[in-house]
Design an enzyme around this catalytic site. Structure first.
Site, PDB file in Angstrom:
ATOM      1  N   ARG A  46       3.453  44.085  76.698  1.00 21.01           N
ATOM      2  CA  ARG A  46       4.622  44.631  77.394  1.00 21.01           C
ATOM      3  C   ARG A  46       5.103  43.680  78.493  1.00 21.01           C
ATOM      4  O   ARG A  46       6.303  43.521  78.701  1.00 21.01           O
ATOM      5  CB  ARG A  46       4.330  46.022  77.915  1.00 21.01           C
ATOM      6  CG  ARG A  46       4.205  47.004  76.712  1.00 21.01           C
ATOM      7  CD  ARG A  46       4.072  48.425  77.109  1.00 21.01           C
ATOM      8  NE  ARG A  46       5.228  48.961  77.805  1.00 21.01           N
ATOM      9  CZ  ARG A  46       6.351  49.383  77.217  1.00 21.01           C
ATOM     10  NH1 ARG A  46       6.489  49.306  75.901  1.00 21.01           N
ATOM     11  NH2 ARG A  46       7.335  49.882  77.926  1.00 21.01           N
TER      12      ARG A  46
ATOM     13  N   GLU B  54       1.780  54.549  66.017  1.00 24.09           N
ATOM     14  CA  GLU B  54       2.732  53.621  65.407  1.00 24.09           C
ATOM     15  C   GLU B  54       2.083  52.756  64.335  1.00 24.09           C
ATOM     16  O   GLU B  54       2.686  52.503  63.286  1.00 24.09           O
ATOM     17  CB  GLU B  54       3.375  52.768  66.507  1.00 24.09           C
ATOM     18  CG  GLU B  54       4.256  53.599  67.414  1.00 24.09           C
ATOM     19  CD  GLU B  54       4.672  52.912  68.697  1.00 24.09           C
ATOM     20  OE1 GLU B  54       5.522  53.488  69.391  1.00 24.09           O
ATOM     21  OE2 GLU B  54       4.164  51.811  69.018  1.00 24.09           O
TER      22      GLU B  54
ATOM     23  N   LYS C  89      12.908  43.451  65.822  1.00 23.82           N
ATOM     24  CA  LYS C  89      14.014  44.267  65.331  1.00 23.82           C
ATOM     25  C   LYS C  89      15.005  43.454  64.501  1.00 23.82           C
ATOM     26  O   LYS C  89      14.926  42.224  64.460  1.00 23.82           O
ATOM     27  CB  LYS C  89      14.670  44.954  66.518  1.00 23.82           C
ATOM     28  CG  LYS C  89      13.677  45.885  67.238  1.00 23.82           C
ATOM     29  CD  LYS C  89      14.318  46.609  68.398  1.00 23.82           C
ATOM     30  CE  LYS C  89      13.306  47.523  69.078  1.00 23.82           C
ATOM     31  NZ  LYS C  89      13.940  48.326  70.131  1.00 23.82           N
TER      32      LYS C  89
ATOM     33  N   TYR D  41      10.725  56.789  66.518  1.00 19.26           N
ATOM     34  CA  TYR D  41      11.431  56.972  67.795  1.00 19.26           C
ATOM     35  C   TYR D  41      11.663  58.449  68.120  1.00 19.26           C
ATOM     36  O   TYR D  41      12.599  58.792  68.828  1.00 19.26           O
ATOM     37  CB  TYR D  41      12.767  56.228  67.766  1.00 19.26           C
ATOM     38  CG  TYR D  41      12.618  54.729  67.839  1.00 19.26           C
ATOM     39  CD1 TYR D  41      12.167  54.108  69.006  1.00 19.26           C
ATOM     40  CD2 TYR D  41      12.922  53.929  66.742  1.00 19.26           C
ATOM     41  CE1 TYR D  41      12.023  52.732  69.078  1.00 19.26           C
ATOM     42  CE2 TYR D  41      12.790  52.544  66.817  1.00 19.26           C
ATOM     43  CZ  TYR D  41      12.347  51.957  67.985  1.00 19.26           C
ATOM     44  OH  TYR D  41      12.204  50.593  68.052  1.00 19.26           O
TER      45      TYR D  41
ATOM     46  N   ASN E 173      18.109  45.739  71.555  1.00 17.85           N
ATOM     47  CA  ASN E 173      16.888  45.099  72.009  1.00 17.85           C
ATOM     48  C   ASN E 173      16.170  44.441  70.833  1.00 17.85           C
ATOM     49  O   ASN E 173      16.262  44.903  69.709  1.00 17.85           O
ATOM     50  CB  ASN E 173      16.016  46.198  72.628  1.00 17.85           C
ATOM     51  CG  ASN E 173      14.974  45.652  73.535  1.00 17.85           C
ATOM     52  OD1 ASN E 173      14.402  44.601  73.271  1.00 17.85           O
ATOM     53  ND2 ASN E 173      14.718  46.370  74.599  1.00 17.85           N
TER      54      ASN E 173
ATOM     55  N   PHE F 224      21.799  57.714  73.065  1.00 19.32           N
ATOM     56  CA  PHE F 224      21.682  56.436  72.364  1.00 19.32           C
ATOM     57  C   PHE F 224      20.958  56.537  71.019  1.00 19.32           C
ATOM     58  O   PHE F 224      20.917  55.569  70.259  1.00 19.32           O
ATOM     59  CB  PHE F 224      20.980  55.395  73.244  1.00 19.32           C
ATOM     60  CG  PHE F 224      19.561  55.747  73.604  1.00 19.32           C
ATOM     61  CD1 PHE F 224      18.512  55.454  72.739  1.00 19.32           C
ATOM     62  CD2 PHE F 224      19.268  56.357  74.816  1.00 19.32           C
ATOM     63  CE1 PHE F 224      17.200  55.773  73.077  1.00 19.32           C
ATOM     64  CE2 PHE F 224      17.956  56.676  75.160  1.00 19.32           C
ATOM     65  CZ  PHE F 224      16.920  56.385  74.291  1.00 19.32           C
TER      66      PHE F 224
ATOM     67  N   HIS G  42       9.944  45.650  69.945  1.00 17.84           N
ATOM     68  CA  HIS G  42       9.293  46.899  70.342  1.00 17.84           C
ATOM     69  C   HIS G  42       7.832  46.597  70.599  1.00 17.84           C
ATOM     70  O   HIS G  42       7.206  45.832  69.865  1.00 17.84           O
ATOM     71  CB  HIS G  42       9.403  47.955  69.233  1.00 17.84           C
ATOM     72  CG  HIS G  42       8.538  49.153  69.486  1.00 17.84           C
ATOM     73  ND1 HIS G  42       8.941  50.187  70.281  1.00 17.84           N
ATOM     74  CD2 HIS G  42       7.272  49.433  69.087  1.00 17.84           C
ATOM     75  CE1 HIS G  42       7.965  51.084  70.353  1.00 17.84           C
ATOM     76  NE2 HIS G  42       6.937  50.640  69.632  1.00 17.84           N
TER      77      HIS G  42
ATOM     78  N   ARG H 238      12.418  39.335  76.068  1.00 14.20           N
ATOM     79  CA  ARG H 238      13.738  39.965  76.248  1.00 14.20           C
ATOM     80  C   ARG H 238      14.596  39.179  77.235  1.00 14.20           C
ATOM     81  O   ARG H 238      15.805  39.065  77.052  1.00 14.20           O
ATOM     82  CB  ARG H 238      13.566  41.405  76.695  1.00 14.20           C
ATOM     83  CG  ARG H 238      12.982  42.289  75.608  1.00 14.20           C
ATOM     84  CD  ARG H 238      12.788  43.713  76.094  1.00 14.20           C
ATOM     85  NE  ARG H 238      12.207  44.560  75.071  1.00 14.20           N
ATOM     86  CZ  ARG H 238      11.195  45.385  75.275  1.00 14.20           C
ATOM     87  NH1 ARG H 238      10.652  45.497  76.481  1.00 14.20           N
ATOM     88  NH2 ARG H 238      10.726  46.118  74.293  1.00 14.20           N
TER      89      ARG H 238
ATOM     90  N   THR I 166      12.694  46.688  79.248  1.00 14.35           N
ATOM     91  CA  THR I 166      13.533  47.163  78.142  1.00 14.35           C
ATOM     92  C   THR I 166      14.998  46.933  78.439  1.00 14.35           C
ATOM     93  O   THR I 166      15.761  46.516  77.565  1.00 14.35           O
ATOM     94  CB  THR I 166      13.273  48.665  77.882  1.00 14.35           C
ATOM     95  OG1 THR I 166      11.888  48.832  77.602  1.00 14.35           O
ATOM     96  CG2 THR I 166      14.088  49.176  76.715  1.00 14.35           C
TER      97      THR I 166
END
Length: 150
Positions: A87, A128, A11, A51, A114, A59, A117, A104, A93
């Protein structure tokens, strides 16, 4: 275990903080095969499509603003059980729950900003990948180090 293809996106905060190399290195060291990667600025329309499951949540407007605030790095990764393994590498998250040693847990400090993704299912990964990459942008090649990784 199944050989899978998954989608990941670093991101805007990653590029702003100049830590993209560190994160990509961690992904590669874990054994993921990078078959596509590009730096891009995503449009609001693409971001909303990506998204879409969060539309209407409190949010959502902030997420769209953050994701369109600067460039991202979109990637297609392959490997054994790639979706679950990525993941796990990313961590929870919610950054307050992300364990040290995860991406993270080590680099993110605010959940709403964050830093990575990762697709959460085979169906999400396929959807995606199609949003961000044309088929000809995904390269098939032999990874000669694969025998060292499992």
């Amino acid at each position: 275990m199944a050989h899978e293809r998954t989608f990941s996106m670093l991101k805007p905060g990653v590029l702003q903080r100049r830590i993209s190399g560190e994160i990509i290195s961690r992904i590669e060291k874990k054994g993921f095969h990078v078959t596509a990667m590009k730096i891009m600025r995503i449009s609001e329309e693409l971001c909303r499509r990506h998204y879409s499951e969060h539309e209407g949540k409190p949010f959502f407007p902030g997420l769209i603003a953050y994701m369109t605030s600067g460039p991202v790095i979109a990637m297609v990764l392959e490997g054994e059980n790639a979706i679950a393994h990525l993941r796990l590498l990313c961590g929870a998250t919610n950054v307050d729950e992300a364990a040290p040693g995860t991406i993270r847990g080590d680099y993110a400090s605010v959940t709403r900003m964050n830093i990575i993704h990762a697709s959460d299912s085979v169906e999400s990964a396929e959807r995606e990948i199609k949003l961000f990459f044309k088929p000809e942008e995904i390269l098939e090649y032999v990874d000669d180090s694969a025998h060292w990784l499992g």
